[in-house]
Motif scaffolding. Structure first.
Motif, mmCIF file in Angstrom:
data_model
loop_
_atom_site.group_PDB
_atom_site.id
_atom_site.type_symbol
_atom_site.label_atom_id
_atom_site.label_comp_id
_atom_site.label_asym_id
_atom_site.label_seq_id
_atom_site.Cartn_x
_atom_site.Cartn_y
_atom_site.Cartn_z
ATOM 1 N N GLN A 98 55.410 -22.406 -138.418
ATOM 2 C CA GLN A 98 54.813 -21.255 -139.089
ATOM 3 C C GLN A 98 54.458 -20.188 -138.055
ATOM 4 O O GLN A 98 54.588 -20.398 -136.854
ATOM 5 C CB GLN A 98 53.550 -21.684 -139.867
ATOM 6 N N GLN A 99 53.987 -19.048 -138.552
ATOM 7 C CA GLN A 99 53.590 -17.939 -137.689
ATOM 8 C C GLN A 99 52.658 -18.425 -136.579
ATOM 9 O O GLN A 99 51.609 -19.017 -136.856
ATOM 10 C CB GLN A 99 52.880 -16.868 -138.524
ATOM 11 N N PRO A 100 53.010 -18.206 -135.307
ATOM 12 C CA PRO A 100 52.149 -18.682 -134.215
ATOM 13 C C PRO A 100 50.993 -17.732 -133.931
ATOM 14 O O PRO A 100 51.053 -16.536 -134.236
ATOM 15 C CB PRO A 100 53.105 -18.728 -133.025
ATOM 16 N N MET A 101 49.952 -18.265 -133.340
ATOM 17 C CA MET A 101 48.886 -17.442 -132.781
ATOM 18 C C MET A 101 49.310 -16.964 -131.392
ATOM 19 O O MET A 101 50.189 -17.544 -130.762
ATOM 20 C CB MET A 101 47.586 -18.257 -132.695
ATOM 21 N N ARG A 102 48.682 -15.900 -130.911
ATOM 22 C CA ARG A 102 48.990 -15.392 -129.571
ATOM 23 C C ARG A 102 48.564 -16.395 -128.504
ATOM 24 O O ARG A 102 47.623 -17.170 -128.696
ATOM 25 C CB ARG A 102 48.296 -14.058 -129.330
ATOM 26 N N ALA A 103 49.219 -16.321 -127.366
ATOM 27 C CA ALA A 103 48.966 -17.280 -126.281
ATOM 28 C C ALA A 103 47.525 -17.245 -125.803
ATOM 29 O O ALA A 103 46.986 -18.262 -125.356
ATOM 30 C CB ALA A 103 49.917 -17.024 -125.114
ATOM 31 N N ASP A 104 46.878 -16.078 -125.881
ATOM 32 C CA ASP A 104 45.517 -15.942 -125.352
ATOM 33 C C ASP A 104 44.430 -16.215 -126.381
ATOM 34 O O ASP A 104 43.250 -15.965 -126.135
ATOM 35 C CB ASP A 104 45.319 -14.542 -124.767
ATOM 36 N N THR A 105 44.801 -16.763 -127.540
ATOM 37 C CA THR A 105 43.826 -16.975 -128.609
ATOM 38 C C THR A 105 42.771 -17.996 -128.201
ATOM 39 O O THR A 105 43.093 -19.099 -127.733
ATOM 40 C CB THR A 105 44.538 -17.458 -129.887
ATOM 41 N N TYR A 106 41.508 -17.644 -128.398
ATOM 42 C CA TYR A 106 40.404 -18.565 -128.118
ATOM 43 C C TYR A 106 40.202 -19.434 -129.355
ATOM 44 O O TYR A 106 39.968 -18.935 -130.461
ATOM 45 C CB TYR A 106 39.129 -17.784 -127.790
ATOM 46 N N LEU A 361 30.073 -17.957 -126.175
ATOM 47 C CA LEU A 361 31.408 -17.595 -126.630
ATOM 48 C C LEU A 361 31.902 -16.351 -125.904
ATOM 49 O O LEU A 361 31.182 -15.337 -125.848
ATOM 50 C CB LEU A 361 31.413 -17.353 -128.135
ATOM 51 N N PRO A 362 33.128 -16.380 -125.386
ATOM 52 C CA PRO A 362 33.670 -15.209 -124.699
ATOM 53 C C PRO A 362 34.314 -14.205 -125.639
ATOM 54 O O PRO A 362 34.821 -13.169 -125.192
ATOM 55 C CB PRO A 362 34.728 -15.824 -123.766
ATOM 56 N N VAL A 363 34.318 -14.494 -126.946
ATOM 57 C CA VAL A 363 34.930 -13.615 -127.940
ATOM 58 C C VAL A 363 33.956 -13.421 -129.092
ATOM 59 O O VAL A 363 33.052 -14.234 -129.318
ATOM 60 C CB VAL A 363 36.251 -14.208 -128.479
ATOM 61 N N ALA A 364 34.147 -12.339 -129.810
ATOM 62 C CA ALA A 364 33.355 -12.096 -131.021
ATOM 63 C C ALA A 364 33.924 -12.912 -132.177
ATOM 64 O O ALA A 364 35.131 -13.167 -132.243
ATOM 65 C CB ALA A 364 33.373 -10.615 -131.369
ATOM 66 N N THR A 365 33.061 -13.356 -133.071
ATOM 67 C CA THR A 365 33.510 -14.062 -134.268
ATOM 68 C C THR A 365 32.848 -13.427 -135.491
ATOM 69 O O THR A 365 31.958 -12.582 -135.380
ATOM 70 C CB THR A 365 33.127 -15.555 -134.232
ATOM 71 N N ASP A 366 33.306 -13.844 -136.655
ATOM 72 C CA ASP A 366 32.682 -13.439 -137.912
ATOM 73 C C ASP A 366 31.664 -14.466 -138.377
ATOM 74 O O ASP A 366 31.087 -14.317 -139.454
ATOM 75 C CB ASP A 366 33.749 -13.271 -139.006
ATOM 76 N N GLY A 367 31.442 -15.511 -137.561
ATOM 77 C CA GLY A 367 30.646 -16.632 -138.011
ATOM 78 C C GLY A 367 29.190 -16.591 -137.616
ATOM 79 O O GLY A 367 28.760 -15.810 -136.767
ATOM 80 N N ILE A 368 28.420 -17.465 -138.250
ATOM 81 C CA ILE A 368 26.999 -17.684 -137.971
ATOM 82 C C ILE A 368 26.798 -19.186 -137.807
ATOM 83 O O ILE A 368 27.249 -19.978 -138.648
ATOM 84 C CB ILE A 368 26.119 -17.166 -139.125
ATOM 85 N N SER A 369 26.152 -19.604 -136.755
ATOM 86 C CA SER A 369 25.905 -21.028 -136.547
ATOM 87 C C SER A 369 25.033 -21.596 -137.664
ATOM 88 O O SER A 369 23.988 -21.029 -138.006
ATOM 89 C CB SER A 369 25.208 -21.254 -135.203
ATOM 90 N N PHE A 370 25.488 -22.730 -138.217
ATOM 91 C CA PHE A 370 24.648 -23.425 -139.199
ATOM 92 C C PHE A 370 23.965 -24.644 -138.574
ATOM 93 O O PHE A 370 23.490 -25.535 -139.281
ATOM 94 C CB PHE A 370 25.430 -23.815 -140.464
ATOM 95 N N LEU A 371 23.878 -24.672 -137.240
ATOM 96 C CA LEU A 371 23.208 -25.788 -136.572
ATOM 97 C C LEU A 371 21.751 -25.940 -137.001
ATOM 98 O O LEU A 371 21.295 -27.074 -137.185
ATOM 99 C CB LEU A 371 23.311 -25.644 -135.056
ATOM 100 N N PRO A 372 20.990 -24.846 -137.184
ATOM 101 C CA PRO A 372 19.613 -25.048 -137.660
ATOM 102 C C PRO A 372 19.542 -25.804 -138.983
ATOM 103 O O PRO A 372 18.636 -26.626 -139.186
ATOM 104 C CB PRO A 372 19.091 -23.613 -137.810
ATOM 105 N N THR A 373 20.503 -25.559 -139.872
ATOM 106 C CA THR A 373 20.541 -26.295 -141.136
ATOM 107 C C THR A 373 20.892 -27.758 -140.894
ATOM 108 O O THR A 373 20.253 -28.665 -141.447
ATOM 109 C CB THR A 373 21.563 -25.653 -142.090
ATOM 110 N N LEU A 374 21.894 -28.016 -140.052
ATOM 111 C CA LEU A 374 22.280 -29.396 -139.758
ATOM 112 C C LEU A 374 21.128 -30.197 -139.181
ATOM 113 O O LEU A 374 20.944 -31.372 -139.509
ATOM 114 C CB LEU A 374 23.442 -29.414 -138.761
ATOM 115 N N LEU A 375 20.349 -29.574 -138.308
ATOM 116 C CA LEU A 375 19.269 -30.283 -137.627
ATOM 117 C C LEU A 375 17.950 -30.212 -138.377
ATOM 118 O O LEU A 375 16.950 -30.774 -137.930
ATOM 119 C CB LEU A 375 19.088 -29.719 -136.220
ATOM 120 N N SER A 376 17.956 -29.516 -139.534
ATOM 121 C CA SER A 376 16.720 -29.333 -140.308
ATOM 122 C C SER A 376 15.589 -28.830 -139.413
ATOM 123 O O SER A 376 14.446 -29.291 -139.485
ATOM 124 C CB SER A 376 16.321 -30.646 -140.998
ATOM 125 N N LYS A 377 15.911 -27.870 -138.568
ATOM 126 C CA LYS A 377 14.943 -27.330 -137.618
ATOM 127 C C LYS A 377 14.103 -26.237 -138.258
ATOM 128 O O LYS A 377 14.481 -25.628 -139.259
ATOM 129 C CB LYS A 377 15.672 -26.763 -136.395
#
Length: 465
Positions: A98-106, A361-377
């Motif tokens: 299938q369509q490949p990602m670029r070689a430098d993809t993080y 992270l050396p790149v920007a993402t669209d995500g938000i860590s859900f670790l606080p939810t996992l750890l019930s912190k």
């Protein structure tokens, strides 16, 4: 170890509190929200996944990256939603890939390797071709065993799999023979990887192709549970190694149910292996699916209500096509028998694992860590302003969720209609409120328009401008 997250003060760690947390991330293929007992399934047995939920945390509002496989997995791998990912559809390469990602993809593999983890991926890749820049080994995974091409993964008795760059041949499966079953081999390799790295931090992605069509598996004790349980109509199919398709299934309902139960058995084996190795209290296991249930190769999501309480299946951007099960398990760290309504998506996995491992992270993402939810912190869990999806088949579809509001535009090419739903009142997306709330539609359309960048390959079926 590069900035490994230290689980200080958590009872899970005891005398080994400075050891980093292993991660096993299991992705089912086309498993619906309602296909598992703990999410409401009554006809298919999933005792191990149900126990995983009883011993861990069940997410009620988790979303796949897309409504089909390759873009969904690219969102998972890169922490980007499909308005920003390189791969936004199932763009095929012949004869394999299938369509490949670029070689430098993080990627997740590169993230976890940089944190000092041994990395392995076992199952389906679907994000490149064997000779491309985008193979698992080139994208951060030390070991790969499985299907490079998601189209070829339609066959559970293939003529070959890949072990890293080595093509592993199965001549005994020639002429559509049912001799060597791929999923058992992939599962065995995954367990071996865990055993091999038991004394070293590891990240294992188990991307089984169950219960994707074709509906074909060994007629063993699991199959016999369902063999005579349902009134069956055979599915008459045709499979081609290059162009895909699906083989005939004599009892498609029994086969689908047995495939889900076989997947459940694999999950149970993983949990049992971790416990036997004494790793259960320092291994985070996450189970999920890459998109909603399919209606291919004889599968019948209506019969099993595979979509749960939602509307839609694979290729829909209604909830049934994109909302998926997710269960997190780590005894002593993830709260037992807990549920969360936190709204999360595949692109949140990268920032979550970055926080878990203490990696910047050396790149920007669209995500938000859900670790606080996992750890019930007590640390406040950040929330998304919105989630966005786009789909490039069927003349194009877009969806955006902001709070409880859901906006859908479809088809993008042709006579586009706009649909607005209030998920707090209408989880099945039956009542289109677009005419009643034009201001809300305009605001969400503005968000939708700003959510995406142009792609050289994916433009809703049109030639890129």
């Amino acid at each position: 170890m590069s900035g490994a997250f230290v689980l200080m003060g958590l009872s899970a760690c005891g005398p080994k509190e400075k050891e980093p947390m292993n991660v096993v991330y299991i992705v089912a293929d086309d498993l619906g929200y309602g296909d598992i007992g703990c999410y409401g399934q009554t006809l298919i047995q999933t005792p191990h996944i149900d126990r995983m939920a009883a011993e861990g945390m069940l997410f009620t509002q988790h979303y796949a990256g897309c409504t089909v496989s390759a873009p969904s997995r690219c969102a998972l791998m890169t922490g980007l939603h499909t308005g920003h990912t390189q791969v936004r559809g199932n763009r095929e390469i012949l004869p394999e890939g299938q369509q490949p990602m670029r070689a430098d993809t993080y990627t997740l593999g590169r993230l976890m390797r940089s944190a000092g983890y041994a990395t392995g991926l076992f199952g389906k890749w679907g994000l490149g071709a064997p000779d491309s820049e985008s193979t698992p080994n080139k994208m951060g995974f030390d070991e790969f065993y499985g299907y490079n091409c998601q189209r070829q993964s339609h066959s559970f008795y293939p003529d070959h799999l890949w072990h890293n760059a080595e093509k592993v041949l199965f001549p005994e499966n020639a002429n559509n023979a049912r001799k060597t079953y791929s999923q058992d081999l992939i599962h065995a390799r995954a367990l071996a990887f865990i055993r091999t790295h038991k004394d070293h931090p590891f990240f294992a992605m188990l991307t089984y192709t169950l219960p994707h069509a074709e509906l074909n598996l060994p007629h063993d004790s699991i199959y016999r549970i369902y063999e005579n349980r349902f009134e069956e109509t055979p599915y008459i199919g045709k499979f081609d190694k290059v162009y895909g398709g699906y083989n005939t299934s004599e009892k498609p309902l029994a086969s689908y149910a047995a495939m889900v139960s076989r997947l459940d058995k694999y999950v149970g084996d993983v949990l049992a292996e971790l416990k036997a190795l004494g790793l259960e209290e320092r291994t985070l296991v996450i189970f999920t699916s890459d998109n909603g249930p399919h209606h291919e190769g004889g599968a019948d999501p209506d019969f099993f209500r595979s979509y749960g309480p939602f509307r839609g299946i694979k290729r829909d951007v209604y909830e049934g096509g994109i909302r998926v099960p997710m269960i997190a398990w780590c005894p002593g760290t993830v709260k037992k028998d807990s549920r969360t309504d936190h709204i999360s998506a595949f692109w949140d996995v990268m920032p979550t694992l970055a926080e878990l491992t203490g990696t910047a992270l050396p790149v920007a993402t669209d995500g938000i860590s859900f670790l606080p939810t996992l750890l019930s912190k007590e640390k406040k869990q950040a929330e998304h302003d919105y989630l966005y999806w786009e789909f490039h088949e069927m003349n194009g579809r877009e969806a955006l969720r902001a709070g409880d509001w859901k906006l859908i535009r479809q088809p993008i090419v042709g006579d586009t209609r706009v649909e607005l739903y209030d998920l707090s009142q209408d989880i099945h997306e039956d009542k289109n409120l677009a005419a009643e709330y034009p201001d809300k539609v305009r605001a969400l359309e503005a968000l939708m328009d700003s959510a995406r960048t142009e792609s050289p390959y994916f433009n809703f079926g049109r030639e890129a401008e």
